[in-house]
Each structure stands twice: as C-alpha cells, then as structure tokens.
Design an enzyme around this catalytic site. Structure first.
Site, PDB file in Angstrom:
ATOM      1  N   SER A   1     -31.860 -15.271 -23.334  1.00  0.00           N
ATOM      2  CA  SER A   1     -31.082 -14.028 -23.248  1.00  0.00           C
ATOM      3  C   SER A   1     -32.006 -12.822 -23.258  1.00  0.00           C
ATOM      4  CB  SER A   1     -30.088 -13.944 -24.410  1.00  0.00           C
ATOM      5  OG  SER A   1     -30.739 -14.176 -25.634  1.00  0.00           O
TER       6      SER A   1
ATOM      7  N   HIS B   1       4.618  11.878  -5.703  1.00  0.00           N
ATOM      8  CA  HIS B   1       4.506  11.076  -4.464  1.00  0.00           C
ATOM      9  C   HIS B   1       3.480  11.691  -3.504  1.00  0.00           C
ATOM     10  CE1 HIS B   1       8.460   9.213  -5.576  1.00  0.00           C
ATOM     11  NE2 HIS B   1       8.650  10.428  -6.076  1.00  0.00           N
TER      12      HIS B   1
ATOM     13  N   SER C   1     -25.050  13.205   4.844  1.00  0.00           N
ATOM     14  CA  SER C   1     -24.999  12.011   5.679  1.00  0.00           C
ATOM     15  C   SER C   1     -26.314  11.878   6.415  1.00  0.00           C
ATOM     16  CB  SER C   1     -23.846  12.150   6.670  1.00  0.00           C
ATOM     17  OG  SER C   1     -24.105  11.396   7.837  1.00  0.00           O
TER      18      SER C   1
ATOM     19  N   LYS D   1     -22.093  17.020   7.001  1.00  0.00           N
ATOM     20  CA  LYS D   1     -21.393  16.387   5.892  1.00  0.00           C
ATOM     21  C   LYS D   1     -21.880  16.819   4.517  1.00  0.00           C
ATOM     22  CE  LYS D   1     -18.608  13.629   5.909  1.00  0.00           C
ATOM     23  NZ  LYS D   1     -18.661  12.190   6.152  1.00  0.00           N
TER      24      LYS D   1
ATOM     25  N   GLU E   1     -16.556   9.630  -5.899  1.00  0.00           N
ATOM     26  CA  GLU E   1     -16.227   8.328  -5.292  1.00  0.00           C
ATOM     27  C   GLU E   1     -16.734   7.193  -6.180  1.00  0.00           C
ATOM     28  OE1 GLU E   1     -16.776   8.502  -0.716  1.00  0.00           O
ATOM     29  OE2 GLU E   1     -17.965  10.128  -1.561  1.00  0.00           O
TER      30      GLU E   1
ATOM     31  N   TYR F   1     -19.890 -20.744 -33.636  1.00  0.00           N
ATOM     32  CA  TYR F   1     -20.694 -20.251 -32.504  1.00  0.00           C
ATOM     33  C   TYR F   1     -20.768 -21.281 -31.390  1.00  0.00           C
ATOM     34  CZ  TYR F   1     -24.549 -18.495 -29.742  1.00  0.00           C
ATOM     35  OH  TYR F   1     -25.314 -18.043 -28.696  1.00  0.00           O
TER      36      TYR F   1
HETATM   37  N1  ARG Z   1     -29.079 -15.483 -27.693  1.00  0.00           N
HETATM   38  C1  ARG Z   1     -28.017 -15.981 -28.503  1.00  0.00           C
HETATM   39  C2  ARG Z   1     -26.741 -15.193 -28.175  1.00  0.00           C
HETATM   40  O1  ARG Z   1     -26.866 -14.194 -27.551  1.00  0.00           O
HETATM   41  C3  ARG Z   1     -28.353 -15.805 -29.938  1.00  0.00           C
HETATM   42  C4  ARG Z   1     -27.684 -16.727 -30.842  1.00  0.00           C
HETATM   43  C5  ARG Z   1     -28.248 -18.081 -30.724  1.00  0.00           C
HETATM   44  N2  ARG Z   1     -27.634 -18.979 -31.657  1.00  0.00           N
HETATM   45  C6  ARG Z   1     -27.721 -20.294 -31.498  1.00  0.00           C
HETATM   46  N3  ARG Z   1     -27.121 -21.031 -32.391  1.00  0.00           N
HETATM   47  N4  ARG Z   1     -28.390 -20.835 -30.518  1.00  0.00           N
HETATM   48  O2  ARG Z   1     -25.669 -15.597 -28.504  1.00  0.00           O
END
Ligand code: ARG
Length: 466
Positions: free
Chosen positions: A31, A164, A284, A290, A297, A324
């Site tokens: 992540s 409308h 443009s 333009k 937008e 989790y």
């Molecule tokens: N990168 C993980 C997340 O965003 C962190 C938590 C990881 N926990 C685990 N039990 N692997 O959720």
C-alpha cells in the site's frame, strides 16, 4: 544473521516463512504507493502509543523517551520530503518502524507492543479523515465568504429565476447567490459530522480482541484529542467514518456540479449573464475566439468520481466479516482522491467568483416580460378574484401578447382591463423586475428587505460560527 531478529530483506512478519515474497505479489500487496500520506498521522499515533507504554511501565521511561525522540526525527524527515520510501516496506507502518530502527536502534522493536497494524492503520485513517474534514470545512467557509462578498457587491442586480429552465420570476442576484450559501452551510454540517465520526481512536484494539498488556487506550486517545474505542472488534472493522466523509464529498460534489452547470450557462453567448476573468478561463488550440469555463466544467465533471468513490468503498465493505480483512486496504485511495478533488475545487472557486464580471443589463432584460405574469395574477387574487380564475385570465393575456408580439409591460391600461376589470387599479411598477421583487412579503423571499436580512445573518454566521 541471528534468526530471531528482523532484517531489511525479510518482511516484519517473515518469521514463519521460508522464502521472501514474490515480486508480483509484493507489488499487489503493497500500500506504500498511496499510504505515504498517512505517515505524519502514523508517527503521531506511534508517539502517543510509545508515551503511553512508558507511562504504564510496559517499557521503561528511557525506552519511551528514545522511541519518541526517534519518531520525531522520522517525522521531520517525512515533513521535509526526505524520507526514502521503498515498496519492499509494504506499507507506511513498516516503513516508519524500519526508519525508527535506523535512528533509535534495537528499542524500535518494542514500539509494536500491545498494538497491531490493524488498530494502527485504522487510527491513521481516522486521523487522516479528521484532518481532511477540518481542511474542507475551512475551505467551505472561505467559499461561503466569497458568495456573501459577491452578493453584497451586487445588491441591486436582478436576474431571472428559472423553473424547468424557463424564465419564471425575477430574483435578486444576491438572493440567488445566498441560496448557494445555504447549500454550502449544510455541507459544512455534513463535514462536521464526518469529523466527529473520525474522531474516535481504535488504538488499543490490537489485532481485534484487545491485548494482555496493561495498556491505556483512553490515554492514547486523550493524547490524540480523540474519544477512545468502545469495542475492539468493531473499532478495527468499521470504516463508517470514511463512508461519512465520502458521502459528504459526494453531496458537495453534486452541489459544485450544479453550480458549475449554472456558470457554464451564464457564461455562454446565449445567456451572456457573466464573464470569467482571464485567470480562470482557458482557450482553444484551434478556435482563437474561445474562452472556456473549464474550471466550472471540471466542477461538474468531478462529481462522477466523487460519487464513484463512495460506491467503491460501500461495495468493498459489503460482505466483509468483522475483523480485519486485506480488502480494507482498498479504503484509502477513494478517500484520498475525493478529498484531493474537493479541496482542489474549493481552492479555485472563491477567487473565480470574486473576479467574475456580471452583465446586469442582460440579466435585467431576461428578468422582465412574461416573468412578471405572476404579479398580475397575484394582484387579482388580492383583490377578491379566486386565484385559479386570476391565473386563467392572465394566461389568456399572455397568449394574446404572444400573438401580438408584445411584452406585458407594453400593454395599454385598456388591454389590461379587457383581460380582467379588476386590473383597472393595477400598480404599473409591479410590471418591472424591481417592483416585483419589492412586492414579495414572505419569509426568506427575494425582496430587498429579506435579502438584507439574509446577508446580515450570513455575515453573522461567518463571524460567530453560528
Ligand atoms: N496496508 C494495510 C492496510 O492498509 C495495513 C494493515 C495491514 N494489516 C494486516 N493485518 N496485514 O489496510
């Protein structure tokens, strides 16, 4: 190497594994490409955790001090943009702990006592959402201030109100702008609610069921200015606070989209009610004449992803059992994207409003004519004619005007009286946008008096927060 210690090439959970992760797996599992923006929150959470561990005697005072000292150095590095992130760290929590070990040595391995990445990431994300809500509230208040300033500077300007998208009745431009003020005020309330939902610390839940260590989750919550968790399982499983924030962003996105649409119309040659300053328009590549309202937008266009991000997290959460699951890692990007988009738009809107030019002549022209027909019907109804009959008589008159190619204002008294005898005493000034506006008496109407009251209340709200 001592097999009991962790090294940089083994993941921190590597003890029970015979080999290191495959590269493709490492990439999908990591992540770190997006959770780096949690780093400041992660470190602040760790400082609170280490402080509490020391206070409770779970680690020694000196160890706690050493951890806090090291964490503060890491925080400085993160804030200075000097932290070297690597995908091998998997996530921000691991990266911070790795760097802490480089600064503080072996004691770093004690930081994770009584804590799991599950309560840690939940805490980081709560802190992120709390700060995001605060930033958005501040930006909303700035935008509301711009609406009030522009309304105040254009007190006399009239504009056609539409239903409308057909001309309906004259309004004060200030009334129209203050309608948007009310919209954003409700948005502020939604972000305040999102902030409150985020302001709960899951720290202390550990993996899911708590910990045998004598930790003090109330103390860590206090150190972070948060409420403590109530149920450890719930606190590591729930992402309602993120949904609340995404919902608030979606509703705001829809509001900004509607405002965007309005300005796209207003700045068209067909309406010609307003012109954007050059600083907030683009040209443009082929048509030299333009001048495009791109920012408005984009405000309209971004509502798509804001709503999409809310749907994305709702669907991710649907069907997850308590506790989790790695699916929860998918919670961050939608939120970060929505928060970034909303803030980008709110940073452009106040100045874009303030620097735009209105064209009162065009607006006033469009606010007269048949947009004044209701005045005739209301006058008749106030003079004893049943409203339905009055409506019918004026409707016939409008049709006659269309046939003759005349505006209502151009009719003679005789023509008015032939539409209905009670129109003999009709005050002529009611057939002007200003007369019609002045004539409104009801609460919250577009009358000059009502708009002055609204302006004063809006100013008051911005000054006192109420
Ligand atoms: N990168 C993980 C997340 O965003 C962190 C938590 C990881 N926990 C685990 N039990 N692997 O959720």
């Amino acid at each position: 190497m001592d097999e009991n210690t962790n090294s940089n090439d083994t993941p921190l959970w590597g003890g029970r594994f015979g080999s290191t992760p495959a590269e493709a797996f490492e990439r999908v599992n990591a992540s770190i490409p997006f959770d780096v923006c949690l780093a400041p929150f992660d470190i602040r959470g760790s400082i609170a955790h280490a402080t509490m561990l020391g206070e409770r005697g779970i680690i020694s005072d000196d160890e706690a001090k050493e951890l806090v000292r090291g964490l503060k150095i890491v925080l400085t590095e993160v804030e200075a943009g000097e932290f070297a992130w690597t995908i091998a760290d998997e996530d921000v929590h691991t990266a911070v702990e790795r760097r802490l070990r480089e600064h503080a040595g072996a004691v770093a391995a004690k930081l994770h006592t009584g804590r799991s990445r599950n309560d840690q990431v939940a805490l980081d994300f709560h802190l992120f959402c709390r700060e995001a809500s605060e930033k958005i509230i501040a930006a909303l208040l700035e935008t509301m201030r711009a609406f009030v300033d522009v309304a105040e500077a254009n007190r006399e300007t009239v504009i056609p109100g539409y239903t409308h998208l057909q001309r309906a009745q004259p309004l004060l431009l200030a009334h129209h702008l203050l309608a948007h003020f009310q919209t954003l005020r409700r948005d502020v309330r939604r972000f305040e609610a999102a902030r409150e939902a985020a302001n709960v610390s899951p720290l202390g839940a550990a993996a899911l069921g708590g910990t045998p260590h004598p930790t003090d989750p109330e103390r860590t919550a206090e150190l972070l200015g948060m409420e403590p968790l109530v149920n450890s399982l719930d606190s590591v499983s729930e992402r309602d606070f993120a949904l609340d924030l995404l919902y608030a962003c979606s509703v705001l996105g829809v509001h900004l989209s509607r405002m965007g649409e309005e300005w796209v119309l207003w700045t068209s040659q067909e309406f010609a009610f307003a012109t954007l300053s050059d600083g907030f328009s683009s040209g443009s590549s082929i048509m030299p004449q333009k001048k495009n309202p791109d920012a408005y937008e984009l405000m309209r266009g971004k509502s798509g992803r804001l709503i999409g991000n809310l749907s994305a997290l709702l669907v991710t959460l649907k069907g997850l059992p308590p506790g989790y699951s790695k699916d929860l890692q998918e919670d961050k990007e939608p939120v970060m994207d929505s928060v970034g988009s909303v803030l980008a738009m709110l940073r452009v809107l106040p100045e874009m409003l303030r620097t735009a030019t209105f064209h009162p002549k065009q607006m006033r022209e469009a606010a007269g004519g048949f947009a004044l027909a209701t005045e005739l019907a209301d006058y008749l109804a106030m003079n004893g004619v049943a409203f339905r009959d009055a409506h019918h008589a004026v409707g016939r008159l409008v049709r006659r005007c269309e046939e003759l190619g005349l505006e209502l204002e151009e009719l003679s008294r005789e023509e008015l009286v032939s539409a209905h005898p009670e129109l003999a005493g009709f005050p002529g000034e009611l057939l002007t946008p200003e007369g019609s506006i002045t004539n409104k008496k009801s609460l919250g109407s577009t009358s000059y008096k009502s708009v002055e009251r609204q302006l004063a209340a809006a100013r008051d709200l911005l000054e006192t927060g109420r």
